[in-house]
Enzyme design. Structure first.
Site, PDB file in Angstrom:
ATOM      1  CG  LEU A 158      -1.773  -1.216   1.491  1.00 19.40           C
ATOM      2  CD1 LEU A 158      -2.503  -1.096   2.824  1.00 19.40           C
ATOM      3  CD2 LEU A 158      -2.761  -1.412   0.356  1.00 19.40           C
TER       4      LEU A 158
ATOM      5  N   GLY B 260     -11.472   0.979  -0.715  1.00 16.67           N
ATOM      6  CA  GLY B 260     -10.084   1.186  -1.122  1.00 16.67           C
ATOM      7  C   GLY B 260      -9.132   0.352  -0.288  1.00 16.67           C
ATOM      8  CD  GLU B 261      -8.522   0.888   4.222  1.00 15.20           C
ATOM      9  OE1 GLU B 261      -8.565  -0.319   4.596  1.00 15.20           O
ATOM     10  OE2 GLU B 261      -8.914   1.814   4.937  1.00 15.20           O
ATOM     11  N   GLY B 262      -6.778  -1.489  -1.038  1.00 12.19           N
ATOM     12  CA  GLY B 262      -6.432  -2.803  -1.559  1.00 12.19           C
ATOM     13  C   GLY B 262      -7.417  -3.883  -1.171  1.00 12.19           C
TER      14      GLY B 262
END
Length: 362
Positions: free
Chosen positions: A67, A322-324
């Site tokens: 990230l 989000g955030e992967g």
């Protein structure tokens, strides 16, 4: 003047091995489970086999979530659902195991690496392994000023390249790529609009945290103004990232390109990683062959970028956090595809034909 030319990646990146993929397809035809019965899992297994250069495909044993974190000055215009300069709180939540990506990574037993490329906070607030790579504190307000200097953009791209090399050297065999940013979807939408030749309203979404109609209109205006600044520098990807990108976006672009050089597959998450991938495609047209689109986030700019790169998302679960997180949800599909391709038995007739082939003469 920068010494880095992203167009040089075009000569460094090769496609996954086509011969290996043909061998994987032929092996699939010999399996007991009828061809097509596993749907896209067949295609995934063959793609991974070509990326690894291995038939049968090998299991994904050392995946990693990476990230890139950063704050964006344009968030000061109230175009984000989060306060400007608050991305460090997202980082802290991941480190403390309290964010969606942290929960999912714990469940999947996948380590998470956070790289501070441009957070707007005191470095002392976060661990040294997170902040030690920082290029600058926050990125400029792209509607009226450059996000980065050209020197900072080069440093950020080289940072991403170095992180990719570190992961490849440590044995990472697949990366789940995401961002931890506040205001990041605005430069992402700008980059995609510039590279796809479209208007601000077509690419402007409501971001991971969600915004109301007034904030959406402010965001549209910011993308429109940033687009005016982006169009004159479209011929130079590094200058484009400096003008309307950001430290985290430039680093992600460098990471994606160097991952392709190192033949390390990457699962993309949302609109920010899609924007960086689109810049990467502009520099090296073969690079997207090393990437998977993990999920469809609902951001209009992401859909446009994926369509331009001919990447078909694996999942559509409406995940906008989000955030992967969305990309990490797709990892079990990739692992399942590898296991099925490697472990399903061949038809008895196919095995018998192989066993007797050495005795057949012309």
């Amino acid at each position: 003047m920068s010494s880095l030319n992203l167009d040089d990646f075009s000569d460094l990146i090769e496609r996954p091995d086509s011969g290996t993929r043909r061998d994987a397809e032929e092996r699939r035809e010999r399996l007991a489970v009828p061809s097509g019965a596993l749907g896209r899992l067949d295609e995934l297994g063959e793609w991974l086999s070509a990326a690894q250069g291995s038939v049968p495909v090998k299991a994904v044993r050392q995946p990693r979530v990476v990230l890139f974190a950063g704050d964006h000055g344009v968030a000061a215009l109230d175009v984000s659902g989060r306060p400007a300069g608050s991305a460090q709180s997202l980082v802290r939540a991941v480190l403390e195991g309290e964010s969606p990506v942290a929960v999912l990574a714990r469940l999947a037993e996948v380590p998470v690496r956070i790289v501070d490329a441009g957070l707007d906070c005191d470095p002392a607030l976060l661990p040294d392994e997170v902040v030690r790579h920082r290029v600058r504190r926050g990125s400029g307000r792209i509607d009226i000023e450059d996000a980065l200097t050209i020197e900072e953009a080069e440093r950020a791209v080289r940072l991403g390249m170095a992180i990719a090399d570190e992961e490849a050297d440590s044995g990472t065999d697949l990366v789940v790529l995401g961002d931890l940013s506040v205001g990041g979807t605005t430069p992402a939408a700008t980059l995609i609009a510039a590279l796809c030749g479209t208007d601000a309203s077509v690419v402007t979404g409501r971001g991971g945290a969600g915004i109301d109609d007034l904030a959406w209109m402010r965001k549209c205006a910011a993308v429109r103004d940033a687009l005016r600044r982006a169009r004159p520098v479209l011929g130079d990807q590094l200058e484009l990232l400096a003008t309307v990108g950001g430290a985290d976006l430039a680093a992600m672009t460098g990471f994606l390109l160097q991952s392709a050089v190192r033949r390390m597959p990457v699962i993309l998450d949302g609109v920010v990683s899609a924007a960086c991938a689109l810049v990467g495609q502009r520099a090296a047209f073969r690079a997207p062959d090393w990437w998977l689109a993990g999920q469809l986030s609902g951001e209009p700019a992401q859909a446009k970028a994926l369509d331009r790169m001919a990447l078909n998302p694996l999942l559509d679960q409406g995940v906008t956090v989000g955030e992967g997180s969305g990309a990490l949800l797709a990892l079990p599909l990739v692992r399942a595809a590898a296991a099925l391709a490697a472990e399903l038995p061949e038809r008895a007739a196919a095995r018998d034909a192989e066993d007797t082939s050495e005795y057949v003469t012309e």
